[in-house]
Design an enzyme around this catalytic site. Structure first.
Site: not given
Length: 445
Positions: A116, A200, A293
């Site tokens: 990430k 974050e 995906r």
């Protein structure tokens, strides 16, 4: 077109992929655990191979057993579905090194987006908006405290290798951060084998909006509209709809353009999703993550755009052009998906069991993608998802009306289930207004 396809998954997504494969004349091969031997996807495949016991590590995540099944059945390609091995870059590389076709993005793209922190940095460099946060892992608690001071509380504490809403916590102050950092790091080490943690900025009132992308065989990246995914419990989705009631034409243009840039930044091929957080009041959005995906909620995009995303995946993997004109994409009406889970409708705790009654709704604009039939047993070994109830209407109002009727006509007994939750949600003024955020479920309880 690919001639034979091994589906390295189970339940509703395996059944759904097999349905498209068989429509296209592609030989469909299922793999299954001992616990899943009686499920519909096994019977509906042209061939099925047991790959191990119920424990996913010994069956659906057992790469050696799955590759052995591919070899023994003469499979030409492998479709991983979602979950399990779908975002495992090493497995994707091994599949291709074995001379098989991988139905998904390249291993390099999976790797790039799987971390990430790396994904955030790549997106920022590509001009995709990212929220304030760390550009490298918080090596220890002191580093996390220092980073949070720079970002400003509250902060989201996330496992860098995580995904699917797992490995996340919110810290409103330094005391909470000390607790959440240790908790998230321990969870990440246990679940992902990587204890890296990122921080974050946390948005208390925000929407979760994502864009479906499709990287074509010729190198182009397309954006197939957005999906609203803000109805969540424990950071995991329960309801998705398309288009988002919060997205204006101007915002949609910016959002889709950013998603295309995100895909182009990693030379993306096949289906994927760019997830964003949206402050609908300001119109600001920030990159959250890219799912490399097929998404659980892909049917709402299919219904709105009139395409079969699994077929498009197979065509890209085979080096073929799409079935539609990429320069003339059109969206029609409104679609809503409800995830029917084997869990109680209040606390959302799993409630597996044998299905005594299973009657699916039918009618105009109603689609059910299910993994079970009456008499099957929902076991505790896997995700609680039993079926996806998807409706399509000319507009959001008609879609909601059809959803209410379909929920009332879905008769299910045996395992615990969350259909009563959807009955309440579809009468909720906040949801009906379209002006809701990721906190709506907590306000309903």
């Amino acid at each position: 077109m690919i001639e034979s396809l091994l589906v390295a998954n189970r339940g509703e997504i395996a059944r759904r992929i097999i349905r498209t494969a068989r429509r296209l004349g592609v030989r469909a091969i299922a793999v299954h655990s001992e616990a899943d031997a009686d499920l519909p996807f096994v019977a509906e495949a042209d061939e099925a191979v047991c790959v191990g016991p119920a424990n996913p590590a010994q069956s659906y995540r057992n790469t050696e057993a799955i590759l052995a099944a591919a070899r023994s059945t003469g499979a030409q390609a492998i479709h991983p579905g979602y979950g399990f091995l779908s975002e495992n870059a090493d497995f994707a590389r091994t599949v291709e090194a074995s001379g098989l076709i991988w139905v998904g993005p390249g291993a390099d793209a999976i790797s790039a987006m799987g971390d990430k922190i790396n994904a955030r940095n790549l997106m920022a460099a590509a001009g995709v908006p990212v929220a304030a946060g760390t550009t490298e892992p918080a090596a220890d608690l002191a580093a996390a405290v220092a980073a949070a001071a720079g970002i400003g509380y509250p902060v989201m504490v996330k496992a860098a290798a995580g995904g699917g809403g797992m490995g996340m916590g919110v810290a409103v102050d330094e005391a909470a951060l000390r607790t959440e950092y240790d908790k998230v790091r321990a969870f990440a080490e246990r679940m992902f084998g990587d204890g890296s943690v990122l921080l974050e900025r946390y948005f208390p009132r925000v929407r979760h909006v994502e864009v479906q992308i499709l990287g074509l065989a010729d190198g182009r990246v397309l954006a197939l509209g957005e999906r609203e995914c803000s109805v969540q419990r424990r950071n995991q989705k329960l309801v998705e709809e398309s288009p988002s009631p919060a997205v204006s034409p101007e915002l949609r243009s910016r959002l889709l353009a950013a998603a295309v840039r995100a895909g182009e930044a990693v030379d993306y091929r096949n289906a994927g999703t760019v997830e964003c957080l949206l402050d609908s009041a300001s119109g600001e959005f920030f990159f959250l993550e890219m799912n490399t995906r097929l998404q659980v909620e892909h049917p709402v995009t299919e219904l709105v755009h009139g395409i079969d995303l699994v077929e498009e995946q197979l065509r890209v993997a085979a080096g073929l052009p799409p079935t539609f004109d990429p320069d003339a994409l059109t969206a029609r009406g409104h679609a809503i998906e409800l995830r029917v889970n084997a869990e109680d409708p209040k606390r959302f705790l799993p409630g597996p069991g044998t299905i005594k009654t299973w009657v699916e709704p039918t009618g105009d604009g109603v689609r059910v993608d299910s993994g079970y039939v009456e008499g099957n047993t929902v076991t505790p070994f896997y995700d609680s998802l039993m079926a996806k109830l998807i409706v399509h209407g000319a507009d959001r109002s008609e879609a909601i009306t059809r959803a209410r009727t379909a929920v009332a006509a879905f008769h299910l007994a045996g395992p615990k289930h969350n259909l009563p939750f959807f009955t309440d949600l579809l009468e909720n003024h906040e949801f009906l207004s379209g002006n809701y955020d990721t906190g709506i479920v907590s306000r309903l309880r």
